[in-house]
Design an enzyme around this catalytic site. Structure first.
Site, short mmCIF file in Angstrom:
data_model
loop_
_atom_site.label_atom_id
_atom_site.label_comp_id
_atom_site.label_asym_id
_atom_site.label_seq_id
_atom_site.Cartn_x
_atom_site.Cartn_y
_atom_site.Cartn_z
N TRP A 158 3.94 -1.49 -6.37
CA TRP A 158 2.97 -0.67 -7.11
C TRP A 158 3.70 0.52 -7.73
CZ3 TRP A 158 -2.33 0.61 -8.06
CH2 TRP A 158 -3.21 -0.46 -7.87
N SER A 177 2.21 -0.20 -1.11
CA SER A 177 2.65 0.68 -0.02
C SER A 177 2.03 0.31 1.31
CB SER A 177 2.32 2.13 -0.36
OG SER A 177 3.14 2.57 -1.40
N PHE A 178 0.80 -0.22 1.26
CA PHE A 178 0.14 -0.61 2.52
C PHE A 178 0.98 -1.62 3.29
CE2 PHE A 178 -3.01 -2.78 5.17
CZ PHE A 178 -3.70 -1.69 5.71
N GLU A 179 1.74 -2.44 2.57
CA GLU A 179 2.54 -3.50 3.21
C GLU A 179 3.92 -2.99 3.68
OE1 GLU A 179 0.70 -4.22 0.27
OE2 GLU A 179 -0.79 -5.07 1.63
N VAL A 232 2.04 6.34 -3.96
CA VAL A 232 0.58 6.22 -3.98
C VAL A 232 0.04 7.39 -4.81
CG1 VAL A 232 -1.48 5.80 -2.61
CG2 VAL A 232 0.77 5.38 -1.60
N HIS A 282 -9.56 5.28 -1.61
CA HIS A 282 -8.47 4.33 -1.34
C HIS A 282 -7.17 5.07 -0.99
CE1 HIS A 282 -8.19 -0.07 -1.91
NE2 HIS A 282 -6.90 0.19 -1.75
N ARG A 302 9.31 13.81 -8.97
CA ARG A 302 9.90 13.64 -7.63
C ARG A 302 10.66 12.32 -7.46
NH1 ARG A 302 5.82 16.80 -7.93
NH2 ARG A 302 5.52 18.58 -6.53
#
Ligand code: DLZ
Length: 174
Positions: free
Chosen positions: A37, A71-73, A96, A103, A142
């Protein structure tokens, strides 16, 4: 309190560190898990992390990069790396960006907690190289922009923590 927080954020550059204080990564094996993502951002994080590891002595063949859908994974990907490979540390890289729904909160909380838990379970460093920003510009700033690169910071953290674990292990086995 608020003023102090703003000052700290403004002063921090994620790529600034003292190279003399960084342990050599010569004998280390490092895994990197990268989220797909916001891929332009995560590619820059990967470039920052990878080049920093190599700069501090980690051999090219001792760095393994795996991609996960989001990112969840990241924690699951890191868990797989420890289970099916031999790594002194795993770096998780993601981005994210705040949207219109909750979410964002669910993903950020879940990833941060799971990464912290995994580090405890594995007794090895699992590094939170995840940008959690209000918008795309903050992420650009960043990931190689005016605030440095969180990938560099993540790599430095991995080197320091892997070194600490190995030193402490050696000193207790004497
Ligand atoms: C679903 C989703 C959303 C809305 N936003 C992001 C994001 O900003 N950054 C990110 O890394 N992943 C996002 N995802 C995907 C989730 O991390 C996850 O891949 C899916 O919910 C499937 O589990």
């Amino acid at each position: 309190m608020t003023i102090l927080a703003i000052m700290t954020t403004k002063k921090t550059n994620l790529s600034v560190y003292n190279p003399d204080m960084i342990p050599s990564g010569k004998d280390l094996r490092i895994g990197i898990v990268v989220s797909e993502w916001n891929t332009t951002i995560t590619n820059s994080l990967l470039e920052g992390a990878y080049s920093t590891l190599v700069k501090h002595g980690v051999a090219d063949e001792n760095i393994t990069v795996e991609h996960v859908p989001g990112s969840f994974e990241l924690p699951t990907g890191a868990k797989f790396m420890f289970k099916y490979g031999k790594y002194d540390a795993v770096i998780c890289l993601g981005c994210v960006i705040q949207g219109e729904t909750r979410h964002f909160d669910f993903i950020c909380d879940a990833v941060a907690n799971a990464i912290a838990q995994l580090a405890m379970d594995e007794n090895r460093p699992v590094i939170f190289g995840v940008l959690t920003t209000n918008d795309m510009q903050q992420a650009i700033d960043r990931s190689g922009g005016k605030h440095g690169n969180k990938g560099v910071e993540a790599a430095i953290t991995a080197l320091k923590m892997a070194d600490m674990r190995i030193r402490m292990k050696k000193s207790t086995s004497k």
